[in-house]
Design a protein around this motif. Structure first.
Motif, PDB file in Angstrom:
ATOM      1  N   GLU A 122       0.859  -1.190   0.000  1.00  0.00           N
ATOM      2  CA  GLU A 122       0.000   0.000   0.000  1.00  0.00           C
ATOM      3  C   GLU A 122       0.892   1.237   0.000  1.00  0.00           C
ATOM      4  O   GLU A 122       1.631   1.494   0.958  1.00  0.00           O
ATOM      5  N   PRO A 123       0.875   2.043  -1.086  1.00  0.00           N
ATOM      6  CA  PRO A 123       1.839   3.139  -1.187  1.00  0.00           C
ATOM      7  C   PRO A 123       1.495   4.322  -0.287  1.00  0.00           C
ATOM      8  O   PRO A 123       0.325   4.669  -0.121  1.00  0.00           O
ATOM      9  N   ALA A 124       2.535   4.913   0.292  1.00  0.00           N
ATOM     10  CA  ALA A 124       2.354   6.125   1.092  1.00  0.00           C
ATOM     11  C   ALA A 124       2.386   7.361   0.207  1.00  0.00           C
ATOM     12  O   ALA A 124       1.820   8.405   0.551  1.00  0.00           O
ATOM     13  N   VAL A 125       3.053   7.255  -0.946  1.00  0.00           N
ATOM     14  CA  VAL A 125       3.210   8.378  -1.864  1.00  0.00           C
ATOM     15  C   VAL A 125       2.896   7.899  -3.276  1.00  0.00           C
ATOM     16  O   VAL A 125       3.290   6.810  -3.673  1.00  0.00           O
ATOM     17  N   VAL A 126       2.153   8.700  -4.032  1.00  0.00           N
ATOM     18  CA  VAL A 126       1.856   8.409  -5.439  1.00  0.00           C
ATOM     19  C   VAL A 126       2.166   9.662  -6.249  1.00  0.00           C
ATOM     20  O   VAL A 126       1.737  10.756  -5.861  1.00  0.00           O
ATOM     21  N   PRO A 127       2.881   9.546  -7.387  1.00  0.00           N
ATOM     22  CA  PRO A 127       3.502   8.361  -7.975  1.00  0.00           C
ATOM     23  C   PRO A 127       4.574   7.767  -7.063  1.00  0.00           C
ATOM     24  O   PRO A 127       5.224   8.473  -6.301  1.00  0.00           O
ATOM     25  N   ILE A 128       4.768   6.449  -7.179  1.00  0.00           N
ATOM     26  CA  ILE A 128       5.641   5.709  -6.277  1.00  0.00           C
ATOM     27  C   ILE A 128       7.085   5.778  -6.777  1.00  0.00           C
ATOM     28  O   ILE A 128       7.385   5.324  -7.880  1.00  0.00           O
ATOM     29  N   PRO A 129       8.011   6.326  -5.971  1.00  0.00           N
ATOM     30  CA  PRO A 129       9.434   6.306  -6.346  1.00  0.00           C
ATOM     31  C   PRO A 129      10.101   5.031  -5.843  1.00  0.00           C
ATOM     32  O   PRO A 129       9.544   4.317  -4.985  1.00  0.00           O
ATOM     33  N   GLU A 130      11.291   4.735  -6.343  1.00  0.00           N
ATOM     34  CA  GLU A 130      12.012   3.552  -5.892  1.00  0.00           C
ATOM     35  C   GLU A 130      12.402   3.643  -4.410  1.00  0.00           C
ATOM     36  O   GLU A 130      12.654   2.622  -3.768  1.00  0.00           O
ATOM     37  N   SER A 131      12.432   4.868  -3.878  1.00  0.00           N
ATOM     38  CA  SER A 131      12.789   5.054  -2.474  1.00  0.00           C
ATOM     39  C   SER A 131      11.622   4.804  -1.525  1.00  0.00           C
ATOM     40  O   SER A 131      11.792   4.866  -0.297  1.00  0.00           O
ATOM     41  N   ALA A 132      10.440   4.508  -2.055  1.00  0.00           N
ATOM     42  CA  ALA A 132       9.265   4.260  -1.218  1.00  0.00           C
ATOM     43  C   ALA A 132       9.499   3.035  -0.342  1.00  0.00           C
ATOM     44  O   ALA A 132      10.249   2.123  -0.711  1.00  0.00           O
ATOM     45  N   PRO A 133       8.873   2.998   0.842  1.00  0.00           N
ATOM     46  CA  PRO A 133       9.020   1.813   1.695  1.00  0.00           C
ATOM     47  C   PRO A 133       8.568   0.550   0.970  1.00  0.00           C
ATOM     48  O   PRO A 133       7.588   0.572   0.228  1.00  0.00           O
ATOM     49  N   THR A 134       9.294  -0.540   1.176  1.00  0.00           N
ATOM     50  CA  THR A 134       8.919  -1.819   0.579  1.00  0.00           C
ATOM     51  C   THR A 134       8.231  -2.659   1.651  1.00  0.00           C
ATOM     52  O   THR A 134       8.875  -3.196   2.547  1.00  0.00           O
ATOM     53  N   GLU A 135       6.908  -2.747   1.537  1.00  0.00           N
ATOM     54  CA  GLU A 135       6.091  -3.472   2.504  1.00  0.00           C
ATOM     55  C   GLU A 135       5.069  -4.311   1.751  1.00  0.00           C
ATOM     56  O   GLU A 135       3.877  -4.008   1.739  1.00  0.00           O
ATOM     57  N   ALA A 233      18.515  -1.597 -20.210  1.00  0.00           N
ATOM     58  CA  ALA A 233      19.108  -1.923 -18.911  1.00  0.00           C
ATOM     59  C   ALA A 233      20.406  -2.711 -19.090  1.00  0.00           C
ATOM     60  O   ALA A 233      21.360  -2.522 -18.324  1.00  0.00           O
ATOM     61  N   LEU A 234      20.451  -3.585 -20.087  1.00  0.00           N
ATOM     62  CA  LEU A 234      21.675  -4.344 -20.336  1.00  0.00           C
ATOM     63  C   LEU A 234      22.856  -3.415 -20.596  1.00  0.00           C
ATOM     64  O   LEU A 234      23.986  -3.675 -20.171  1.00  0.00           O
ATOM     65  N   ASP A 235      22.593  -2.324 -21.284  1.00  0.00           N
ATOM     66  CA  ASP A 235      23.661  -1.359 -21.578  1.00  0.00           C
ATOM     67  C   ASP A 235      24.042  -0.514 -20.362  1.00  0.00           C
ATOM     68  O   ASP A 235      25.125   0.074 -20.330  1.00  0.00           O
ATOM     69  N   ALA A 236      23.134  -0.438 -19.383  1.00  0.00           N
ATOM     70  CA  ALA A 236      23.373   0.433 -18.229  1.00  0.00           C
ATOM     71  C   ALA A 236      24.000  -0.297 -17.048  1.00  0.00           C
ATOM     72  O   ALA A 236      24.314   0.334 -16.025  1.00  0.00           O
ATOM     73  N   LEU A 237      24.200  -1.610 -17.158  1.00  0.00           N
ATOM     74  CA  LEU A 237      24.723  -2.383 -16.029  1.00  0.00           C
ATOM     75  C   LEU A 237      26.147  -1.964 -15.672  1.00  0.00           C
ATOM     76  O   LEU A 237      26.983  -1.765 -16.551  1.00  0.00           O
ATOM     77  N   THR A 238      26.399  -1.855 -14.370  1.00  0.00           N
ATOM     78  CA  THR A 238      27.707  -1.438 -13.864  1.00  0.00           C
ATOM     79  C   THR A 238      28.185  -2.439 -12.818  1.00  0.00           C
ATOM     80  O   THR A 238      27.433  -2.761 -11.892  1.00  0.00           O
ATOM     81  N   PRO A 239      29.397  -2.969 -12.929  1.00  0.00           N
ATOM     82  CA  PRO A 239      29.893  -3.941 -11.948  1.00  0.00           C
ATOM     83  C   PRO A 239      29.774  -3.409 -10.524  1.00  0.00           C
ATOM     84  O   PRO A 239      30.142  -2.261 -10.231  1.00  0.00           O
ATOM     85  N   GLY A 240      29.245  -4.256  -9.644  1.00  0.00           N
ATOM     86  CA  GLY A 240      29.105  -3.900  -8.242  1.00  0.00           C
ATOM     87  C   GLY A 240      27.896  -3.050  -7.920  1.00  0.00           C
ATOM     88  O   GLY A 240      27.664  -2.725  -6.748  1.00  0.00           O
ATOM     89  N   GLU A 241      27.083  -2.710  -8.932  1.00  0.00           N
ATOM     90  CA  GLU A 241      25.890  -1.882  -8.691  1.00  0.00           C
ATOM     91  C   GLU A 241      24.627  -2.701  -8.917  1.00  0.00           C
ATOM     92  O   GLU A 241      24.513  -3.453  -9.884  1.00  0.00           O
ATOM     93  N   HIS A 242      23.664  -2.530  -8.012  1.00  0.00           N
ATOM     94  CA  HIS A 242      22.316  -3.078  -8.193  1.00  0.00           C
ATOM     95  C   HIS A 242      21.383  -1.899  -8.455  1.00  0.00           C
ATOM     96  O   HIS A 242      20.988  -1.185  -7.533  1.00  0.00           O
ATOM     97  N   LEU A 243      21.068  -1.690  -9.723  1.00  0.00           N
ATOM     98  CA  LEU A 243      20.203  -0.591 -10.133  1.00  0.00           C
ATOM     99  C   LEU A 243      18.745  -1.027 -10.021  1.00  0.00           C
ATOM    100  O   LEU A 243      18.380  -2.111 -10.490  1.00  0.00           O
ATOM    101  N   VAL A 244      17.909  -0.201  -9.399  1.00  0.00           N
ATOM    102  CA  VAL A 244      16.481  -0.488  -9.274  1.00  0.00           C
ATOM    103  C   VAL A 244      15.701   0.591 -10.008  1.00  0.00           C
ATOM    104  O   VAL A 244      15.883   1.788  -9.746  1.00  0.00           O
ATOM    105  N   CYS A 245      14.844   0.164 -10.942  1.00  0.00           N
ATOM    106  CA  CYS A 245      14.050   1.098 -11.734  1.00  0.00           C
ATOM    107  C   CYS A 245      12.589   0.664 -11.764  1.00  0.00           C
ATOM    108  O   CYS A 245      12.288  -0.501 -12.070  1.00  0.00           O
TER     109      CYS A 245
END
Length: 326
Positions: A122-135, A233-245
């Motif tokens: 259940e989102p606390a903020v809309v539109p939902i950003p990736e920084s929103a709580p994950t519940e 996304a395949l082109d944007a991958l960076t070693p050691g980074e977990h990108l969330v979009c």
């Protein structure tokens, strides 16, 4: 993007099959790994190598010749996950753990993961950003969030270059590949079943939400736009980074707007039946996709609901015709 070789787990499913087709169209070599528990062999695009098997056993086939893995092999029915949570934990979480171990052993260090907006609950903020709580509010969302965290740890400790793409409501079709689940639970294909005469009416679960017409609002994204985000996304991958979009259109359509759009696109009546609210259904789920725009350079090319429905309708009619002559 240079030509490469990719393993697509779950590539006999709806989204995985469309992504595999886009990879092939871009000139890449594609191997699909799928156990066909929910996918269809005919959904594997022509030109892809097909291995029938479980993602848990990926180490049998994964070797250093692969440039990256795109991981779609998950059960995804929210209602079923509530009834059979262990099934979802064993397949979605344990299967992903086995895949990550196989990738580490084979030296394959690039991954794009099919995640979901269900991690937000259940989102606390809309539109939902990736920084929103994950519940997450159901075992399906719990399982996907667990895999996101496994991937983040793999990136931190073993240098994996990874992206988790959190989808909102995927719809539409790409050529011969479209949405067909058994049982079907997604709104657009369900409404199209009414237009095809396969269902008497569409249930509208709640009409007293705090939205313009009282029905739930959701963010719909065309499956071809979604597929294109995976290639970016395949082109944007960076070693050691977990990108969330997040992947969504950034605007929403209500249940009644979807039903009315289906009426206009198909020319068929679609009777509605009022039904009680479903527990846990948020009033509004809409994505903020700014991260995908900034990091991937991704902008949906097919944002109009009528275009999404029209492509889904063409696929539904063709598929119904094939079933009738089978």
């Amino acid at each position: 993007m240079s030509k490469a070789k990719y393993l697509v787990t779950g590539g006999a499913g709806y989204v995985g099959g469309v992504v595999a087709a886009h990879l092939l169209e871009a000139g890449h070599a594609v191997t699909v790994l799928d156990d066909l528990s929910t996918g269809f062999a005919e959904s594997v695009p022509a030109g892809a190598e097909f291995i029938e098997g479980r993602v848990h056993d990926a180490a049998r086939w994964l070797d250093g010749s692969y440039d990256a893995v795109l991981h779609f092999a998950a059960f995804s029915q929210v209602g079923e996950s509530v009834q059979q949570p262990q099934k979802y934990y064993e397949n979605n979480i344990a299967g992903s753990e086995a895949l990550l171990a196989a990738m580490r052993e084979a030296g394959v260090r690039r991954l794009v993961f099919s995640s979901t907006a269900a991690v937000y609950g259940e989102p606390a903020v809309v539109p939902i950003p990736e920084s929103a709580p994950t519940e997450p509010g159901n075992p399906y969302g719990v399982s996907k969030l667990a895999v996101d965290r496994l991937i983040a740890e793999e990136s931190r400790t073993h240098g994996l270059a990874a992206a988790s793409l959190r989808y909102f409501n995927v719809a539409g079709a790409h050529g011969e590949q479209g949405e067909r689940h058994d049982p079907e639970s997604h709104l657009i294909p369900l409404v199209l079943q009414v237009a095809l005469g396969r269902r008497e009416s569409i249930a509208v679960y709640g009409d007293d939400y705090p939205t313009p017409d009282g029905t739930c609002v959701r963010d719909y994204i065309h499956v071809a736009d979604l597929a294109e985000a995976h290639l970016l996304a395949l082109d944007a991958l960076t070693p050691g980074e977990h990108l969330v979009c997040n992947l969504g259109n950034g605007n929403g359509f209500s249940v009644r707007e979807v039903v009315e759009t289906v009426r206009k696109v198909t020319g068929h009546p679609v009777p509605e039946v009022a039904a009680p609210r479903r527990p846990g259904d948020p009033a509004v789920l809409v994505a903020s996709a700014e991260t995908a725009r900034e990091r991937l350079g991704w902008v949906p090319a097919r944002p109009e609901l009528a275009d999404i429905v029209a492509d889904a309708w063409e696929f539904a009619r063709r598929h119904a015709g094939r079933e009738a002559t089978a």
